[in-house]
Scaffold this motif. Structure first.
Motif, PDB file in Angstrom:
ATOM      1  N   ASP A  53       0.859  -1.183   0.000  1.00 31.07           N
ATOM      2  CA  ASP A  53       0.000   0.000   0.000  1.00 31.07           C
ATOM      3  C   ASP A  53       0.900   1.239   0.000  1.00 31.07           C
ATOM      4  OD1 ASP A  53      -2.004   1.846   0.232  1.00 31.07           O
ATOM      5  OD2 ASP A  53      -2.721   1.189   2.197  1.00 31.07           O
ATOM      6  N   CYS A  56       0.241   5.080   2.328  1.00 31.37           N
ATOM      7  CA  CYS A  56      -0.828   4.455   3.117  1.00 31.37           C
ATOM      8  C   CYS A  56      -1.411   5.372   4.175  1.00 31.37           C
ATOM      9  CB  CYS A  56      -0.312   3.182   3.774  1.00 31.37           C
ATOM     10  SG  CYS A  56       0.971   3.471   5.038  1.00 31.37           S
ATOM     11  N   GLY A  59      -3.306   4.276   7.424  1.00 28.66           N
ATOM     12  CA  GLY A  59      -3.386   2.829   7.286  1.00 28.66           C
ATOM     13  C   GLY A  59      -4.741   2.204   7.113  1.00 28.66           C
ATOM     14  N   THR A  61      -6.580   1.703   4.385  1.00 26.57           N
ATOM     15  CA  THR A  61      -6.613   0.768   3.261  1.00 26.57           C
ATOM     16  C   THR A  61      -5.659  -0.399   3.481  1.00 26.57           C
ATOM     17  OG1 THR A  61      -5.099   2.303   2.131  1.00 26.57           O
ATOM     18  CG2 THR A  61      -7.418   2.372   1.495  1.00 26.57           C
ATOM     19  N   THR A  62      -4.569  -0.171   4.196  1.00 22.64           N
ATOM     20  CA  THR A  62      -3.643  -1.267   4.492  1.00 22.64           C
ATOM     21  C   THR A  62      -4.315  -2.302   5.371  1.00 22.64           C
ATOM     22  OG1 THR A  62      -2.020   0.530   4.688  1.00 22.64           O
ATOM     23  CG2 THR A  62      -1.225  -1.714   5.018  1.00 22.64           C
ATOM     24  N   GLY A  76       2.326  -1.244   4.431  1.00 20.67           N
ATOM     25  CA  GLY A  76       2.061   0.143   4.084  1.00 20.67           C
ATOM     26  C   GLY A  76       3.341   0.965   4.131  1.00 20.67           C
ATOM     27  N   ASP A  78       4.816   5.026   3.799  1.00 21.54           N
ATOM     28  CA  ASP A  78       4.423   6.435   3.764  1.00 21.54           C
ATOM     29  C   ASP A  78       5.571   7.302   4.270  1.00 21.54           C
ATOM     30  OD1 ASP A  78       1.454   7.836   3.461  1.00 21.54           O
ATOM     31  OD2 ASP A  78       2.839   9.030   4.651  1.00 21.54           O
ATOM     32  N   PHE A 101       4.085  -1.476   8.776  1.00 18.64           N
ATOM     33  CA  PHE A 101       4.167  -0.134   8.197  1.00 18.64           C
ATOM     34  C   PHE A 101       5.622   0.308   8.179  1.00 18.64           C
ATOM     35  CE2 PHE A 101      -0.104  -0.491   9.962  1.00 18.64           C
ATOM     36  CZ  PHE A 101      -0.871  -0.078   8.878  1.00 18.64           C
ATOM     37  N   SER A 121      -3.201   1.896  -3.825  1.00 16.15           N
ATOM     38  CA  SER A 121      -3.066   3.219  -3.211  1.00 16.15           C
ATOM     39  C   SER A 121      -4.380   3.961  -3.352  1.00 16.15           C
ATOM     40  CB  SER A 121      -1.954   4.036  -3.871  1.00 16.15           C
ATOM     41  OG  SER A 121      -1.848   5.305  -3.242  1.00 16.15           O
TER      42      SER A 121
END
Length: 280
Positions: A53, A56, A59, A61-62, A76, A78, A101, A121
């Motif tokens: 992702d 993300c 998070g 959507t992750t 994820g 970011d 993450f 995404s």
């Protein structure tokens, strides 16, 4: 220390913007959640898939991807440390164990050879300093035949929250706010540009479809006004005018948003491009 080349966005998303999104995670998710099913249906995540992702954020959507890939994993990535802290806390609170993450710049983050089945995404791939390089790096993290599904902002004219803010043009220095082209939120608003950068990044079978969804921006016009003007773009505009003008703008925005009040909420339409592609 993570290697970052997109320093302008790194500063923004680790400053006020990232802190605002992290603090208001639930509200931003309510704004964008209408695109979740659209994105995840296109991604067709299998139970054993490894999902990447990009951008993300906090998070949401992750975590959804991790639930779909309940025998696989979701990762994820970011730039924003405040949002990643919120993402990790939310995953822990929801007892989602197959999600991780990583703080990094997708343009240069070590993704190559990691064998992801699918990259997704939700509004996280419009801010790259070098989009072709970023998509090439994302593609390098996919297995051969891996797929990608992204949602990116379409033209500003079709987004009702943009229309509401540009209604303040007589009071606030809107400049090019909401105009397509990059870099920034609307950098991939042109479908031809999307195809260009994905092709340069090595993707094939690229498809672009216009989609729309409604998001909840507040419980009433005043609440939605405070939220919009407290966001990064709204705050930037207010800081360029004096206090009296800012209050007039706040009042006029509330009047504009009042027409969207219904059943205890302000809901505004957003338009986007749903992009799918494959790695050969």
């Amino acid at each position: 220390m993570a290697h970052i080349v997109n320093t302008e966005q790194e500063q923004a998303w680790n400053g006020y913007e990232g802190a605002h999104w992290a603090h208001h995670q639930d509200r931003w998710d309510a704004v964008n959640e209408g695109f979740n099913d659209i994105l995840l249906t296109a991604a067709a995540i299998g139970r054993t898939d490894a999902v990447l992702d990009i951008g993300c954020g906090a998070g949401a959507t992750t975590r959804l991807a991790a639930r779909h890939a309940d025998e696989g994993r979701a990762t994820g990535v970011d730039l924003s440390r405040p949002m990643l802290e919120r993402a990790r806390a939310s995953a822990h609170a929801e007892h989602i164990g197959n999600v991780t993450f990583e703080h990094g710049d997708a343009q240069v983050h070590p993704l190559a050879g990691r064998g992801f089945d699918v990259a997704v995404s939700r509004f996280g791939v419009m801010f790259f300093g070098d989009p072709a390089a970023a998509f090439a790096n994302i593609g390098s993290g996919l297995r051969a035949g891996g797929r990608a599904a992204f949602v990116v902002a379409a033209d500003g004219e079709g987004n009702e929250w943009i229309q509401a803010l540009t209604g303040l043009r007589g009071l606030l220095p809107m400049g090019g706010f909401g105009v397509t082209g990059g870099p920034g939120m609307f950098s991939l608003a042109d479908p031809d540009r999307i195809r260009e950068v994905l092709t340069a990044g090595g993707f094939t079978r690229i498809a672009v479809e216009r989609v729309e969804a409604y998001g909840r921006w507040g419980q009433d016009a005043e609440d939605a006004t405070d939220f919009l003007l407290g966001s990064g773009p709204g705050r930037h505009l207010l800081h360029q005018v004096d206090e009296a003008t800012g209050e007039r703008a706040r009042s006029e925005l509330a009047d504009i948003l009042r027409r969207y009040e219904k059943d205890g909420a302000v809901r505004l339409r957003s338009v986007a491009w749903l992009v799918t592609a494959e790695r050969p």
